[in-house]
Write a protein that holds these residues in place. Structure first.
Motif, mmCIF file in Angstrom:
data_model
loop_
_atom_site.group_PDB
_atom_site.id
_atom_site.type_symbol
_atom_site.label_atom_id
_atom_site.label_comp_id
_atom_site.label_asym_id
_atom_site.label_seq_id
_atom_site.Cartn_x
_atom_site.Cartn_y
_atom_site.Cartn_z
ATOM 1 N N PRO A 197 2.164 -2.483 4.132
ATOM 2 C CA PRO A 197 2.875 -1.425 3.412
ATOM 3 C C PRO A 197 3.655 -1.950 2.216
ATOM 4 O O PRO A 197 3.807 -1.259 1.212
ATOM 5 C CB PRO A 197 3.820 -0.841 4.464
ATOM 6 C CG PRO A 197 3.935 -1.900 5.506
ATOM 7 C CD PRO A 197 2.642 -2.634 5.510
ATOM 8 N N VAL A 227 3.255 -0.954 10.148
ATOM 9 C CA VAL A 227 4.673 -1.193 9.866
ATOM 10 C C VAL A 227 5.262 -1.829 11.125
ATOM 11 O O VAL A 227 5.364 -1.182 12.165
ATOM 12 C CB VAL A 227 5.412 0.103 9.522
ATOM 13 C CG1 VAL A 227 6.868 -0.199 9.143
ATOM 14 C CG2 VAL A 227 4.714 0.832 8.371
ATOM 15 N N PHE A 246 9.935 1.921 7.875
ATOM 16 C CA PHE A 246 9.079 2.973 7.344
ATOM 17 C C PHE A 246 9.883 4.029 6.603
ATOM 18 O O PHE A 246 9.535 4.445 5.486
ATOM 19 C CB PHE A 246 8.277 3.602 8.481
ATOM 20 C CG PHE A 246 7.322 4.671 8.034
ATOM 21 C CD1 PHE A 246 6.316 4.394 7.122
ATOM 22 C CD2 PHE A 246 7.426 5.968 8.530
ATOM 23 C CE1 PHE A 246 5.422 5.374 6.710
ATOM 24 C CE2 PHE A 246 6.543 6.951 8.124
ATOM 25 C CZ PHE A 246 5.540 6.662 7.213
ATOM 26 N N PHE A 283 -2.736 0.499 8.480
ATOM 27 C CA PHE A 283 -1.469 0.368 7.749
ATOM 28 C C PHE A 283 -0.383 0.106 8.785
ATOM 29 O O PHE A 283 0.119 1.035 9.414
ATOM 30 C CB PHE A 283 -1.229 1.675 6.980
ATOM 31 C CG PHE A 283 0.073 1.781 6.241
ATOM 32 C CD1 PHE A 283 0.165 1.387 4.915
ATOM 33 C CD2 PHE A 283 1.198 2.326 6.849
ATOM 34 C CE1 PHE A 283 1.362 1.532 4.215
ATOM 35 C CE2 PHE A 283 2.392 2.474 6.164
ATOM 36 C CZ PHE A 283 2.476 2.076 4.839
ATOM 37 N N HIS A 321 0.797 -1.232 0.000
ATOM 38 C CA HIS A 321 0.000 0.000 0.000
ATOM 39 C C HIS A 321 0.825 1.275 0.000
ATOM 40 O O HIS A 321 0.303 2.339 -0.349
ATOM 41 C CB HIS A 321 -0.957 -0.001 1.194
ATOM 42 C CG HIS A 321 -2.167 -0.829 0.946
ATOM 43 N ND1 HIS A 321 -3.296 -0.338 0.348
ATOM 44 C CD2 HIS A 321 -2.414 -2.135 1.171
ATOM 45 C CE1 HIS A 321 -4.197 -1.295 0.231
ATOM 46 N NE2 HIS A 321 -3.684 -2.400 0.720
ATOM 47 N N HIS A 322 2.073 1.222 0.390
ATOM 48 C CA HIS A 322 2.872 2.442 0.335
ATOM 49 C C HIS A 322 3.034 2.868 -1.120
ATOM 50 O O HIS A 322 3.243 2.043 -2.006
ATOM 51 C CB HIS A 322 4.243 2.223 0.983
ATOM 52 C CG HIS A 322 4.977 3.499 1.252
ATOM 53 N ND1 HIS A 322 5.658 4.178 0.256
ATOM 54 C CD2 HIS A 322 5.128 4.236 2.384
ATOM 55 C CE1 HIS A 322 6.201 5.270 0.776
ATOM 56 N NE2 HIS A 322 5.887 5.331 2.063
ATOM 57 N N GLN A 343 -2.393 4.799 10.314
ATOM 58 C CA GLN A 343 -1.011 4.330 10.166
ATOM 59 C C GLN A 343 -0.404 4.100 11.548
ATOM 60 O O GLN A 343 -0.433 4.975 12.393
ATOM 61 C CB GLN A 343 -0.214 5.400 9.411
ATOM 62 C CG GLN A 343 1.242 5.091 9.175
ATOM 63 C CD GLN A 343 1.858 6.141 8.268
ATOM 64 O OE1 GLN A 343 1.565 6.203 7.072
ATOM 65 N NE2 GLN A 343 2.681 6.992 8.836
ATOM 66 N N GLY A 345 1.807 6.301 2.728
ATOM 67 C CA GLY A 345 1.613 4.885 2.993
ATOM 68 C C GLY A 345 0.154 4.511 2.997
ATOM 69 O O GLY A 345 -0.308 3.711 2.182
#
Length: 440
Positions: A399, A282, A294, A280, A19-20, A370, A364
């Protein structure tokens, strides 16, 4: 507030490379993942082994503008990737439990075709299909379907309400035991259990019945992704799962209460709809490791891609004449995605972000929640939002693929299970059973 007795529902929202916005450039990414069937097989089997409720695919039927230089620099423009119902039909044959949800727009498809495809997918999968109903906010999609101008926002949703009504009634064309297939009597179906629509509405004329038998779930699960006023009204009337985006716990709790509070006017119980915002995550074994992951993705963002991303999220207005290190200017209300425009502008004003800082902030998750941290930190955040009634579950947005989904499954899922927040095993076979939704 009473402690919740249910568990967190989980969707795996897969975008080909992650998705980033710059995921495709990362050394760990498969840049051609969008046309790699083996990649999707690996991801769906990983999610099913982790006992996710569903797999979720977004979709778009056009480019994100005419700037070919920008488009050539991003994988987030629905170029070079599979059509989702075709992909899910293939994945259905290789899985046994996980739900299969595809996005199909009401703007460019006829209700009969959509009803037929999802009923077929439900049969192929043994009762695991879900339709994510959207109205297309991208004006460039309409140019592929004989539309020179974009339909106004309110009209798109009025049309979508009638569209959803037609589709659900088509799914009810046949009673469960209509097809008797009696060779001796020569009767293939019971005529009394066949129901034609004869629908004649503002936007559609559909005689019916559907040419597919009633689906194993009765109807495939209806998912909806809008969070504007029109979107929330449509969701309260039709949706069984809502995919949404809120930045703060306070906003999530407010949205949850607002949406659930609208159900009674349509004769629906609060538990008949599940709220599953995007997350999202990370994940790192330490905070420093998560932040390093990230920042490695952030360093790959092309400034032109970042600026164009912000233009899309804030309503499609040209910001190229404004300095990247200056504030977002006042913007008129958009005719595209009103809820995403409001969310993005509210974030910029709340945190006093420049245009550059804003695109770095949303590159992201694109406005979704996030969380960067350790498995314990991420589980803490998810538990807090769930127990405060800000969500019934989450649509997990890795991500980077394949590593981002593996990190969540290997590191966060054990922590959620230790707390009793997610299932150990599937307790049913259909998507409705996973989500605790009644069969209509």
């Amino acid at each position: 507030m009473t402690k919740r007795k249910d568990q967190i529902h989980l969707g795996a929202f897969l975008y080909p490379t992650g998705h980033h916005i710059a995921a495709w450039r990362h050394p760990d990414a498969l840049a051609d993942a969008g046309v790699r069937f083996d990649h999707y097989v690996e991801m769906v089997k990983l999610a099913e082994a982790a006992k996710f409720d569903l797999l979720f695919f977004a979709d778009g039927a056009g480019t994100r503008g005419d700037d070919v230089d920008f488009l050539s620099r991003t994988a987030h423009s629905y170029n070079a990737q599979f059509e989702p119902i075709t992909l899910l039909s293939a994945l259905a044959a290789l899985t046994t439990h996980i739900g299969l949800v595809a996005t199909v727009s009401t703007s460019f498809n006829e209700p009969y075709n959509v009803a037929r495809k999802f009923a077929s997918l439900d049969h192929i999968s043994g009762g695991r299909a879900g339709w994510n109903l959207v109205t297309s906010s991208n004006p460039y999609e309409g140019l592929n379907f004989n539309q020179s101008t974009q339909t106004p926002h309110a009209e798109r949703y009025a049309r979508a309400r009638e569209y959803a009504d037609v589709v659900t009634r088509l799914w009810d064309s046949w009673e469960d035991d209509a097809f008797i297939r009696d060779k001796e009597s020569g009767r293939f179906f019971d005529p009394s259990k066949r129901h034609a629509l004869n629908h004649d509405g503002t936007y559609f004329k559909v005689k019916g019945p559907l040419s597919v038998a009633r689906a194993p779930q009765g109807r495939p699960v209806l998912v909806q992704a809008g969070s504007s006023e029109d979107g929330k009204t449509l969701a309260a009337q039709t949706a069984e799962v809502v995919f949404t985006a809120q930045q703060t716990l306070e906003d999530a709790v407010q949205f949850y209460a607002d949406l659930k509070g609208r159900l009674a006017r349509f004769g629906r119980a609060p538990d008949s709809l599940k709220v599953m915002p995007g997350i999202f995550p990370v994940v790192g074994r330490t905070t420093a490791e998560a932040e390093d992951k990230f920042h490695a993705l952030q360093a790959l963002i092309d400034p032109k891609v970042g600026l164009t991303l912000i233009q899309g999220l804030t309503g499609g207005f040209d910001l190229s004449e404004y300095p990247l290190d200056g504030p977002i200017p006042p913007l008129p209300e958009t005719n595209t995605s009103k809820s995403r425009q409001n969310l993005t502008l509210d974030l910029a004003r709340r945190e006093n972000l420049t245009i550059r800082q804003l695109y770095l902030r949303v590159a992201g998750a694109r406005g979704h929640w996030q969380v960067v941290g350790t498995p314990t930190q991420i589980a803490d955040e998810m538990q807090a939002r769930f127990e405060a009634y800000g969500a019934d579950g989450f649509n997990v947005m890795p991500p980077l693929l394949p590593t981002g989904l593996r990190d969540f499954v290997d590191l966060v899922m054990p922590e959620l299970r230790r707390r009793g927040l997610v299932r150990e095993e599937y307790r049913g076979k259909t998507l409705r059973e996973h989500l605790g939704l009644q069969r209509p």
